[in-house]
Design a protein around this motif. Structure first.
Motif: not given
Length: 226
Positions: A15-24
């Motif tokens: 749910t963090g910006v970087l974690g979400g970006a990696v998930a994408r």
């Protein structure tokens, strides 16, 4: 080389910006993902965005000692793990209180160690583990002594973990990006951030992380993001 397509990755701090970006980035590469983060609402929104690639969402507060084991129990077998959770604090050591110190160490270090301990039996051969540290692990910074220490300890743990798990074929990548525009500095658990230069684009940082996973890299220092 690590295969991304069709493999199952657990993303902590999704749910963090970087974690979400990696998930994408992982989903774009064909991965299946289990997402974990503190905000159940944000997890639902991210899961809706990523669609059928999401295996499961696991809301969890990593300041609770039992949370890592609960996450491991819920996610099943894994081909990889991304630990992108973290908190930051600013200010001199003379003003550092126990509550701030405890949360820094709990989220940035202790929860990760507990999670690794719990998920090791579930990590398949040739799995990859991403631990997101920070440039301060290489260059400890005044006004961020405890944060720097938590990230340096994370890096040290990863180096030892690499030695312990190499016979299992598990690759651990310690990622130490420069300041990145995730908004984390605006959500500091204590103190106020000094004036900082423009940070890296989180989508570009995430893309670099996933490229390292695919290409078999074993370390991502700050210089790797130049």
């Amino acid at each position: 080389m690590t295969t991304i397509s069709g493999n199952h990755f657990l993303v902590i701090g999704a749910t963090g910006v970087l974690g979400g970006a990696v998930a994408r980035q992982l989903v774009t590469a064909g991965a299946r993902v289990t997402l974990s983060g503190r905000s159940a609402e944000k997890l639902v929104n991210l899961a809706e965005e990523l669609g059928d690639a999401v295996v499961k969402t696991i809301p969890a507060d990593l300041t609770h000692p039992g949370a890592p084991a609960e996450i491991a129990d819920a996610c099943g077998d894994l081909d990889g793990l991304v630990y992108a959770a973290g908190v930051v604090a600013f200010g001199p050591v003379s003003e550092l209180d126990d509550e701030t110190l405890d949360e820094l160490l709990l989220v940035n270090l202790m929860a990760y160690i507990r999670l690794i301990r719990a998920v090791l039996p579930q990590l398949q051969r040739d799995s990859v583990v991403i631990q997101v540290s920070a440039v301060v692990a290489e260059s400890p910074t005044a006004g961020m002594a405890a944060y720097s220490a938590s990230k340096a300890a994370l890096s040290a743990f990863g180096k030892a973990l690499t030695l312990e798990t190499r016979r299992q074929g598990i690759r651990v990548i310690d990622v130490r990006p420069p300041h990145t525009e995730t908004g984390l500095v605006d959500r500091a658990i204590a103190g106020s951030a000094p004036r900082l230069p423009q940070g890296k684009d989180p989508e570009a940082v995430a893309e670099r992380i996933v490229a390292a996973m695919v290409d078999g890299e074993k370390d991502l220092p700050a210089s790797a993001f130049s």
